[in-house]
Scaffold this active site. Structure first.
Site, PDB file in Angstrom:
ATOM      1  N   LYS A 275       0.838  -1.196   0.000  1.00 18.26           N
ATOM      2  CA  LYS A 275       0.000   0.000   0.000  1.00 18.26           C
ATOM      3  C   LYS A 275       0.881   1.258   0.000  1.00 18.26           C
ATOM      4  O   LYS A 275       2.111   1.165   0.186  1.00 18.26           O
ATOM      5  CB  LYS A 275      -0.921  -0.030   1.229  1.00 18.26           C
ATOM      6  CG  LYS A 275      -1.890  -1.237   1.259  1.00 18.26           C
ATOM      7  CD  LYS A 275      -2.841  -1.099   2.443  1.00 18.26           C
ATOM      8  CE  LYS A 275      -3.595  -2.377   2.732  1.00 18.26           C
ATOM      9  NZ  LYS A 275      -4.517  -2.214   3.883  1.00 18.26           N
TER      10      LYS A 275
ATOM     11  N   TYR B  96     -11.962  -2.796  -2.469  1.00 19.60           N
ATOM     12  CA  TYR B  96     -12.477  -2.927  -1.106  1.00 19.60           C
ATOM     13  C   TYR B  96     -14.008  -2.916  -1.053  1.00 19.60           C
ATOM     14  O   TYR B  96     -14.585  -2.522  -0.031  1.00 19.60           O
ATOM     15  CB  TYR B  96     -11.900  -1.810  -0.228  1.00 19.60           C
ATOM     16  CG  TYR B  96     -10.496  -2.103   0.258  1.00 19.60           C
ATOM     17  CD1 TYR B  96     -10.192  -3.286   0.938  1.00 19.60           C
ATOM     18  CD2 TYR B  96      -9.460  -1.191   0.066  1.00 19.60           C
ATOM     19  CE1 TYR B  96      -8.913  -3.564   1.390  1.00 19.60           C
ATOM     20  CE2 TYR B  96      -8.164  -1.455   0.519  1.00 19.60           C
ATOM     21  CZ  TYR B  96      -7.904  -2.637   1.188  1.00 19.60           C
ATOM     22  OH  TYR B  96      -6.639  -2.904   1.646  1.00 19.60           O
TER      23      TYR B  96
ATOM     24  N   ASN C 273      -1.379  -0.129   7.558  1.00 15.79           N
ATOM     25  CA  ASN C 273      -0.861  -1.475   7.827  1.00 15.79           C
ATOM     26  C   ASN C 273      -0.080  -2.083   6.657  1.00 15.79           C
ATOM     27  O   ASN C 273       0.035  -3.296   6.526  1.00 15.79           O
ATOM     28  CB  ASN C 273      -1.962  -2.403   8.360  1.00 15.79           C
ATOM     29  CG  ASN C 273      -3.067  -2.647   7.355  1.00 15.79           C
ATOM     30  OD1 ASN C 273      -2.988  -2.184   6.215  1.00 15.79           O
ATOM     31  ND2 ASN C 273      -4.081  -3.385   7.765  1.00 15.79           N
TER      32      ASN C 273
ATOM     33  N   HIS D 124      -1.545  -5.476   1.632  1.00 14.85           N
ATOM     34  CA  HIS D 124      -2.790  -6.244   1.475  1.00 14.85           C
ATOM     35  C   HIS D 124      -2.448  -7.644   0.979  1.00 14.85           C
ATOM     36  O   HIS D 124      -1.543  -7.810   0.162  1.00 14.85           O
ATOM     37  CB  HIS D 124      -3.704  -5.573   0.446  1.00 14.85           C
ATOM     38  CG  HIS D 124      -4.815  -6.473  -0.023  1.00 14.85           C
ATOM     39  ND1 HIS D 124      -5.989  -6.644   0.679  1.00 14.85           N
ATOM     40  CD2 HIS D 124      -4.912  -7.305  -1.098  1.00 14.85           C
ATOM     41  CE1 HIS D 124      -6.762  -7.520   0.045  1.00 14.85           C
ATOM     42  NE2 HIS D 124      -6.127  -7.940  -1.039  1.00 14.85           N
TER      43      HIS D 124
ATOM     44  N   GLU E 174      -9.578 -10.384  -7.191  1.00 16.87           N
ATOM     45  CA  GLU E 174      -8.628  -9.271  -7.111  1.00 16.87           C
ATOM     46  C   GLU E 174      -7.621  -9.305  -8.260  1.00 16.87           C
ATOM     47  O   GLU E 174      -7.291  -8.266  -8.836  1.00 16.87           O
ATOM     48  CB  GLU E 174      -7.923  -9.307  -5.742  1.00 16.87           C
ATOM     49  CG  GLU E 174      -8.893  -8.980  -4.601  1.00 16.87           C
ATOM     50  CD  GLU E 174      -8.357  -9.330  -3.221  1.00 16.87           C
ATOM     51  OE1 GLU E 174      -7.197  -9.807  -3.122  1.00 16.87           O
ATOM     52  OE2 GLU E 174      -9.099  -9.139  -2.244  1.00 16.87           O
TER      53      GLU E 174
HETATM   54  N1  UDP Z   1      -9.283  -0.917   8.001  1.00 12.21           N
HETATM   55  C1  UDP Z   1      -9.307   0.275   8.673  1.00 12.21           C
HETATM   56  N2  UDP Z   1     -10.040   0.348   9.850  1.00 12.21           N
HETATM   57  C2  UDP Z   1     -10.718  -0.710  10.322  1.00 12.21           C
HETATM   58  C3  UDP Z   1     -10.677  -1.934   9.625  1.00 12.21           C
HETATM   59  C4  UDP Z   1      -9.952  -2.001   8.460  1.00 12.21           C
HETATM   60  O1  UDP Z   1      -8.688   1.254   8.249  1.00 12.21           O
HETATM   61  O2  UDP Z   1     -11.361  -0.593  11.388  1.00 12.21           O
HETATM   62  C5  UDP Z   1      -8.495  -1.001   6.749  1.00 12.21           C
HETATM   63  C6  UDP Z   1      -7.142  -1.693   6.931  1.00 12.21           C
HETATM   64  O3  UDP Z   1      -6.197  -1.001   6.138  1.00 12.21           O
HETATM   65  C7  UDP Z   1      -7.394  -3.075   6.394  1.00 12.21           C
HETATM   66  C8  UDP Z   1      -8.403  -2.808   5.288  1.00 12.21           C
HETATM   67  O4  UDP Z   1      -9.218  -1.767   5.799  1.00 12.21           O
HETATM   68  O5  UDP Z   1      -6.198  -3.667   5.890  1.00 12.21           O
HETATM   69  C9  UDP Z   1      -9.267  -3.980   4.925  1.00 12.21           C
HETATM   70  O6  UDP Z   1      -9.836  -4.526   6.078  1.00 12.21           O
HETATM   71  P1  UDP Z   1      -9.906  -6.110   6.295  1.00 12.21           P
HETATM   72  O7  UDP Z   1     -10.788  -6.361   7.458  1.00 12.21           O
HETATM   73  O8  UDP Z   1     -10.264  -6.746   4.990  1.00 12.21           O
HETATM   74  O9  UDP Z   1      -8.410  -6.456   6.745  1.00 12.21           O
HETATM   75  P2  UDP Z   1      -7.195  -7.211   6.035  1.00 12.21           P
HETATM   76  O10 UDP Z   1      -7.786  -8.337   5.209  1.00 12.21           O
HETATM   77  O11 UDP Z   1      -6.473  -6.200   5.183  1.00 12.21           O
HETATM   78  O12 UDP Z   1      -6.335  -7.694   7.179  1.00 12.21           O
END
Ligand code: UDP
Length: 160
Positions: free
Chosen positions: A20, A60, A123, A126, A137
């Site tokens: 990212k 997303y 974080n 992805h 994707e």
């Molecule tokens: N995210 C966020 N706040 C939240 C939950 C998710 O900003 O409370 C963002 C975070 O960058 C995350 C992305 O949304 O990586 C997608 O969320 P997901 O639950 O799919 O997590 P991942 O699969 O990336 O671990």
């Protein structure tokens, strides 16, 4: 040796892995690629691009309507990302293990998010959460002709 290991010549599982904008700006591209490469996974697609808001929103889509969705879409389209397709046995599940938990502070040391991140909204990376998500994707970010199909000369030293 290759003749004894025909399985290593077939297409294995694919995962969509994306560094990212925060990971790119923080200079983590080479480290992240090295981790997947050293594990034994095979890079079959890679591109650097600034995603449009539309592409970020499609990526997303499952989070559309959640409170963090607008910020997430803005953030993903705020700068260059490195979009990749990695191939290998269980790359979806093990890729997620290498990446760690969504919240970097809940992600153990040794994982990418555990080693490099603090906030959930920063974080770093992805990774597809299922084989079905990976297929969706990959189709969203890559054309079929952008994915290489090859057998590394090391394949028989990675797969038995
Ligand atoms: N995210 C966020 N706040 C939240 C939950 C998710 O900003 O409370 C963002 C975070 O960058 C995350 C992305 O949304 O990586 C997608 O969320 P997901 O639950 O799919 O997590 P991942 O699969 O990336 O671990």
């Amino acid at each position: 040796v290759l003749a004894d290991a025909p399985a290593c010549l077939e297409r294995e599982e694919l995962s969509f892995i994306m560094i990212k904008p925060d990971g790119v700006q923080r200079g983590l591209i080479s480290d992240i690629i090295a981790r997947f490469e050293r594990k034994g996974y095979k890079l079959v697609g890679i591109k650097v691009l600034v995603p449009t808001q539309a592409l970020a929103a499609k990526h997303y889509a499952e989070h559309d309507g959640k409170p963090f969705f607008p910020k997430l879409v803005n953030f993903l389209s705020s700068g260059p990302v490195v979009a990749m397709v990695w191939e290998g046995k269980s790359v979806v599940k093990y890729g997620r293990t290498m990446i760690g938990a969504t919240n970097p502070l809940a992600s153990p040391p040794g994982t990418i998010r555990g080693d490099y991140g603090i906030d959930t909204g920063r974080n770093i990376i992805h990774g597809s959460d299922s084989v079905e998500s990976a297929q969706r994707e990959i189709a969203l970010w890559f054309k079929a002709e952008e994915l290489a199909d090859y057998t590394p000369s090391t394949a028989a030293w990675v797969y038995e």
